[in-house]
Design a protein around this motif. Sequence first.
Motif, PDB file in Angstrom:
ATOM      1  N   TRP A 127       6.545   9.634   8.452  1.00 38.49           N
ATOM      2  CA  TRP A 127       6.917   9.018   8.894  1.00 38.49           C
ATOM      3  C   TRP A 127       6.767   8.212  10.479  1.00 38.49           C
ATOM      4  N   ASP A 128       6.036   8.905  10.853  1.00 38.07           N
ATOM      5  CA  ASP A 128       5.077   8.163  11.912  1.00 38.07           C
ATOM      6  C   ASP A 128       4.659   6.778  11.390  1.00 38.07           C
ATOM      7  N   ALA A 129       4.022   7.170  10.296  1.00 37.73           N
ATOM      8  CA  ALA A 129       3.310   6.481  10.209  1.00 37.73           C
ATOM      9  C   ALA A 129       3.413   5.072   9.924  1.00 37.73           C
ATOM     10  N   LEU A 160       0.689  -1.432  -0.180  1.00 40.00           N
ATOM     11  CA  LEU A 160      -0.341   0.314  -0.294  1.00 40.00           C
ATOM     12  C   LEU A 160       0.694   0.896   0.361  1.00 40.00           C
ATOM     13  N   LEU A 161       0.612   2.221  -0.814  1.00 35.66           N
ATOM     14  CA  LEU A 161       1.417   3.700  -1.129  1.00 35.66           C
ATOM     15  C   LEU A 161       0.437   4.973  -0.681  1.00 35.66           C
ATOM     16  N   TRP A 162       1.074   5.483  -0.073  1.00 35.97           N
ATOM     17  CA  TRP A 162       0.493   7.042   0.535  1.00 35.97           C
ATOM     18  C   TRP A 162       1.122   7.568  -0.433  1.00 35.97           C
ATOM     19  N   ARG A 166       9.251   2.540   3.258  1.00 34.76           N
ATOM     20  CA  ARG A 166       9.704   3.542   2.548  1.00 34.76           C
ATOM     21  C   ARG A 166       8.945   5.071   2.630  1.00 34.76           C
ATOM     22  N   LEU A 167       9.987   6.525   2.648  1.00 33.53           N
ATOM     23  CA  LEU A 167       9.748   7.221   2.284  1.00 33.53           C
ATOM     24  C   LEU A 167      10.371   8.086   1.234  1.00 33.53           C
ATOM     25  N   VAL A 168       9.592   8.640   0.051  1.00 36.03           N
ATOM     26  CA  VAL A 168      10.458   9.125  -0.785  1.00 36.03           C
ATOM     27  C   VAL A 168       9.552  10.387  -0.959  1.00 36.03           C
ATOM     28  N   PRO A 170       0.592   2.174   5.952  1.00 36.08           N
ATOM     29  CA  PRO A 170       1.457   2.737   4.287  1.00 36.08           C
ATOM     30  C   PRO A 170       2.906   1.513   4.281  1.00 36.08           C
ATOM     31  N   ASP A 171       2.881   0.371   3.180  1.00 34.54           N
ATOM     32  CA  ASP A 171       4.534   0.134   3.126  1.00 34.54           C
ATOM     33  C   ASP A 171       5.475   1.511   2.446  1.00 34.54           C
ATOM     34  N   ALA A 172       4.342   1.797   1.948  1.00 34.29           N
ATOM     35  CA  ALA A 172       5.706   3.261   0.976  1.00 34.29           C
ATOM     36  C   ALA A 172       4.648   4.659   1.559  1.00 34.29           C
ATOM     37  N   VAL A 173       5.425   5.230   1.664  1.00 37.13           N
ATOM     38  CA  VAL A 173       4.778   7.211   1.447  1.00 37.13           C
ATOM     39  C   VAL A 173       5.704   8.232   0.681  1.00 37.13           C
TER      40      VAL A 173
END
Length: 417
Positions: A341-343, A256-258, A349-351, A322-325
Amino acid sequence: MSSAPVTVVGIGADGWPGLAPGSREALHHAEVIIGGPRQLALLPPDCAGERVAWPSPLRPAVPGLLAAHAGRRVCVLASGDPMFFGIGRTLVDVLGDADALRVLPHPSSASYACARLGWPLEETEVVSLVGRPPEALHAALHHGRRLLLLSAGAGTPAEVAAALSARGFGPSRMTVLEHLGGERERRVEGTADGWPHPPGDALNVIAVECRRLPGAPRLPLTPGLPDEAFEHDGQLTKRHVRAVTLATLAPAPGELLWDVGGGSGSIGVEWMRAHRTCRAVAVERDTVRAGRIARNAAALGVPALRVVTGAAPAALAGLPTPDAVFIGGGLTAPGLLDACWDALPPGGRLVANTVTLESEALLTEYHRRHGGELTRLAVARAVPVGGFTGWRQAMPVTQWSVVRPAAGATAEGATPA
């Protein structure tokens, strides 16, 4: 007989005569038989169990219906293979244990269709349109591919023909196979453009041999679709930067992506196109852009993309983990980076991308705290300069990417507090 409280019996259009001995025995011994009216009507009178028709909508009713008949021998009827786009998955989810279920499958409609057409099943893509709009097939449209579409009803073939024609796949050959395996089995054929047949039987499967018109948009599997594939107002992660961003986000099946600050939805759309089980939530505060995201998602074959209209970080509350944001806009909104970041779970991963100095300074500070990588992306295009050709530089993009470490660990590149 199995000790499992629920037995699921797959049944085809051939009804009782097509059932294996084990399936007949299970139905004869059942105290309760649950199924659709059409399926229940296929059983002979000597199946004496109480017959219960599924209510509509089906899925919310399943837990209560099973609870109402707890302690009795229950058989559930399913079309074809219960574990192939069937009720079997729902029952496993509700019961929470595959051992609580005994599944007796019948050949699926896809198996029957490939047998009739001479198509290798393992090379044929199956797309379900049951409960989904016909645009769901768009992501599977590639010249020369063979598709099997599980139909939602008698009107689905005409809807598919219209969708194919609108996407430039009008020459595609369509074969509608009705009542596969039954006495009323029949097939009708034609091309998508000018589909000549009126609605037939609701029980049908649609086979499509994809043929694309010359000049029709070609949408590849790799990230970085042409910018022209998206409806946008300029708020679009451009093609080359988008390709790098998707590679950095690294989608995997089921994740799941945000997509925060969705704009045109291009990142969320391409994330979901990476695999049919990928999921995405696009968060966009502008209602006009939110509508545009939904249209892009439908046009590019991922109508299940969820659009949340609201300003982040407040609009993030209550969303699934999420798995990635990806953050494509609004980086300087108070609390946004911290909320994203907290989620993230460990390994998430965060980009984040930006073109402004203010947001770049913020990403530099978060890189110092949390590590990861800072990358400068610059793209230039050749354009006419008088009678010659020169380079026109697009605004450079600063990208911060990071993987959240496990509790107590420090991400690579982070500055110790």
